[in-house]
Design an enzyme around this catalytic site. Structure first.
Site, PDB file in Angstrom:
ATOM      1  CB  THR A 115      50.478  30.023  95.373  1.00  0.00           C
ATOM      2  OG1 THR A 115      50.571  30.906  94.279  1.00  0.00           O
ATOM      3  CG2 THR A 115      49.168  29.322  95.524  1.00  0.00           C
ATOM      4  CE  LYS A 120      58.205  28.121  85.190  1.00  0.00           C
ATOM      5  NZ  LYS A 120      58.416  29.800  84.242  1.00  0.00           N
ATOM      6  CG  PHE A 144      49.836  32.174  89.804  1.00  0.00           C
ATOM      7  CD1 PHE A 144      51.290  31.895  90.096  1.00  0.00           C
ATOM      8  CD2 PHE A 144      48.960  30.485  90.393  1.00  0.00           C
ATOM      9  CE1 PHE A 144      51.666  30.464  89.807  1.00  0.00           C
ATOM     10  CE2 PHE A 144      49.745  30.129  90.632  1.00  0.00           C
ATOM     11  CZ  PHE A 144      51.158  30.035  90.420  1.00  0.00           C
ATOM     12  CB  SER A 200      54.849  29.629  91.644  1.00  0.00           C
ATOM     13  OG  SER A 200      54.587  31.106  92.267  1.00  0.00           O
ATOM     14  CG  ASN A 255      58.439  29.077  88.595  1.00  0.00           C
ATOM     15  OD1 ASN A 255      58.359  30.357  89.095  1.00  0.00           O
ATOM     16  ND2 ASN A 255      57.102  28.822  88.496  1.00  0.00           N
ATOM     17  CG  ASN A 296      58.120  37.028  91.022  1.00  0.00           C
ATOM     18  OD1 ASN A 296      55.925  37.102  91.975  1.00  0.00           O
ATOM     19  ND2 ASN A 296      58.516  36.462  90.737  1.00  0.00           N
TER      20      ASN A 296
HETATM   21  C1  LIG Z   1      57.906  38.912  87.958  1.00  0.00           C
HETATM   22  C2  LIG Z   1      57.915  37.736  87.612  1.00  0.00           C
HETATM   23  C3  LIG Z   1      56.239  36.910  87.564  1.00  0.00           C
HETATM   24  C4  LIG Z   1      56.507  35.346  87.053  1.00  0.00           C
HETATM   25  N1  LIG Z   1      55.112  35.367  87.166  1.00  0.00           N
HETATM   26  C5  LIG Z   1      55.007  33.633  86.954  1.00  0.00           C
HETATM   27  C6  LIG Z   1      54.097  32.805  86.116  1.00  0.00           C
HETATM   28  O1  LIG Z   1      53.116  33.203  86.991  1.00  0.00           O
HETATM   29  N2  LIG Z   1      54.310  31.601  86.171  1.00  0.00           N
HETATM   30  C7  LIG Z   1      55.339  31.205  85.856  1.00  0.00           C
HETATM   31  O2  LIG Z   1      55.303  29.794  84.983  1.00  0.00           O
HETATM   32  N3  LIG Z   1      56.874  31.531  85.614  1.00  0.00           N
HETATM   33  C8  LIG Z   1      56.957  32.775  86.438  1.00  0.00           C
HETATM   34  N4  LIG Z   1      57.964  33.417  86.375  1.00  0.00           N
HETATM   35  C9  LIG Z   1      59.135  32.790  86.465  1.00  0.00           C
HETATM   36  C10 LIG Z   1      59.494  33.067  85.169  1.00  0.00           C
HETATM   37  O3  LIG Z   1      58.855  32.109  84.087  1.00  0.00           O
HETATM   38  C11 LIG Z   1      60.393  32.317  84.598  1.00  0.00           C
HETATM   39  O4  LIG Z   1      60.679  30.746  85.002  1.00  0.00           O
HETATM   40  C12 LIG Z   1      61.700  32.701  86.008  1.00  0.00           C
HETATM   41  O5  LIG Z   1      61.747  34.323  85.997  1.00  0.00           O
HETATM   42  C13 LIG Z   1      63.268  32.535  85.862  1.00  0.00           C
HETATM   43  O6  LIG Z   1      63.343  32.785  84.617  1.00  0.00           O
HETATM   44  P1  LIG Z   1      64.358  34.649  84.612  1.00  0.00           P
HETATM   45  O7  LIG Z   1      65.791  34.278  85.194  1.00  0.00           O
HETATM   46  O8  LIG Z   1      64.728  34.853  82.709  1.00  0.00           O
HETATM   47  O9  LIG Z   1      63.227  35.377  84.930  1.00  0.00           O
HETATM   48  C14 LIG Z   1      57.519  35.289  86.791  1.00  0.00           C
HETATM   49  C15 LIG Z   1      58.774  35.817  87.217  1.00  0.00           C
HETATM   50  C16 LIG Z   1      59.213  37.012  87.478  1.00  0.00           C
HETATM   51  C17 LIG Z   1      59.857  37.816  87.763  1.00  0.00           C
END
Ligand SMILES: Cc1cc2nc3c(=O)[nH]c(=O)nc-3n(C[C@H](O)[C@H](O)[C@H](O)COP(=O)(O)O)c2cc1C
Length: 334
Positions: free
Chosen positions: A176, A206, A112, A173, A235, A108
């Site tokens: 950004t 985070k 934000f 993230s 993240n 992705n």
């Molecule tokens: C589509 C998408 C959008 C995300 N948006 C955010 C976000 O806005 N803020 C954030 O802290 N992490 C964001 N993340 C990261 C997730 O919170 C998480 O840290 C990361 O995906 C790893 O976990 P997972 O393997 O279970 O997906 C996003 C992840 C994905 C896939």
């Protein structure tokens, strides 16, 4: 390759990932009304907050506080909203999400997208009867220069102070520009110190899975030394090990981040926790099966979060985790 049968049992996987992203909130609202449940496995207390269980959705899953009552109805232990920025903003330009079903990996490049602090605060305040802890994940606007980032984070703390149970400071993230520089020693020390002075609510930082060991230990040290209460690890990753098919920019989650996230959890536990006590540690990244949830807890995480597992497994995953816990307990005692 995933079989047709696999896709038919999870119909949302038949559609482009970005559609899933847009329709998931409505689908989850319907699902949670049809199948409400409460899962009280391993209840947990921290700083006066009560968690029915250790599982929650990860940051970015509910960017605009649309799903608070949904996650409560579905039996999650806590809820995180955001990342929220002071001003509303759209997603990055171009493609923002893609998935690889065979590898259980998501890509992705969202950056934000959210309705902005004021609107989301109003929405959050409109909920009655939420009794699971609410984490508010805050970030800076894309247009805010890095040397003014602190002011964005402070605005969000001031705005959400009355309603947040816990703040999550997202400085990791990859989508950004420059954000991850806030993990550097001087930026992080200044940020943590000033945010600590601005709120009495717990603050979690985070972090990125792409930090070197030296960077990780420095980030842990600076955060705790300046008053942070814990960490969310991790993240998404910019690394492309065995995952060369993706564009260079954008973060990978799911399988692609699993080992990085687990290793960072182990290192953090080894330096931060003594006999189970220490800062709050939330593990997220590549938790894709019920077993993964309990492996992270056994490694010492206090709480676990999921994002990619929801996309590939669907909402039934939450129930499966509770059932897995139940049968593991039965085996232990029976
Ligand atoms: C589509 C998408 C959008 C995300 N948006 C955010 C976000 O806005 N803020 C954030 O802290 N992490 C964001 N993340 C990261 C997730 O919170 C998480 O840290 C990361 O995906 C790893 O976990 P997972 O393997 O279970 O997906 C996003 C992840 C994905 C896939």
């Amino acid at each position: 390759m995933a079989s047709i049968q696999d896709k038919l049992s999870k119909p949302w996987l038949l559609f482009p990932a970005v559609w899933g992203h847009h329709f998931a909130p409505t689908a989850l609202k319907i699902y949670s009304s049809l199948f409400p449940s409460e899962h009280k496995w391993e209840p947990f207390k921290w700083k006066g907050l009560e968690f029915n269980n250790r599982l929650g959705w990860a940051g970015g899953f509910d960017k605009n506080a649309d799903l608070l009552s949904v996650s409560q109805k579905m039996g999650l232990g806590f809820h995180e909203i955001g990342t929220i920025t002071p001003l509303a903003q759209g997603p990055n330009e171009g493609k923002i999400i893609a998935r690889n079903l065979a590898q259980l990996t998501l890509w992705n490049k969202m950056g934000f997208p959210n309705k902005g602090g004021a609107k989301i605060y109003k929405k959050l305040s409109s909920y009655q009867d939420i009794h699971i802890p609410v984490f508010v994940n805050i970030g800076k606007n894309r247009a805010t220069p890095l040397d003014q980032a602190l002011s964005d984070y402070l605005k969000m703390i001031t705005l959400f102070e009355p309603r947040a149970d816990v703040f999550v400071v997202n400085i990791s993230s990859p989508n950004t520009q420059g954000l991850r520089q806030l993990q550097d020693k001087s930026h992080l020390a200044e940020l943590a110190k000033n945010l600590r002075a601005a709120t009495k609510k717990p603050i979690l930082i985070k972090l990125s899975p792409d930090l070197s060991d030296t960077e990780l230990y420095m980030a842990l040290d600076q955060s705790l030394g300046n008053g942070a209460d814990g960490f969310i690890l991790t993240n998404t990753t910019l690394s492309r090990k065995d995952q060369g098919m993706w564009a260079k920019e954008g973060g990978l989650s799911g399988t692609a981040v699993k080992n990085l996230s687990k290793e960072m959890l182990k290192k953090t536990i080894s330096v931060c926790k003594k006999n189970g006590s220490g800062p709050l540690i939330i593990s997220v990244g590549g938790v894709l099966t019920e077993q993964d949830v309990f492996e992270r807890l056994e490694l010492g995480a206090d709480l676990v979060q999921i994002y990619t597992a929801m996309v590939f497994n669907g909402p039934v995953f939450i129930k499966k985790v509770a059932q897995f816990h139940g049968s593991a307990q039965n085996e232990k005692h029976g």
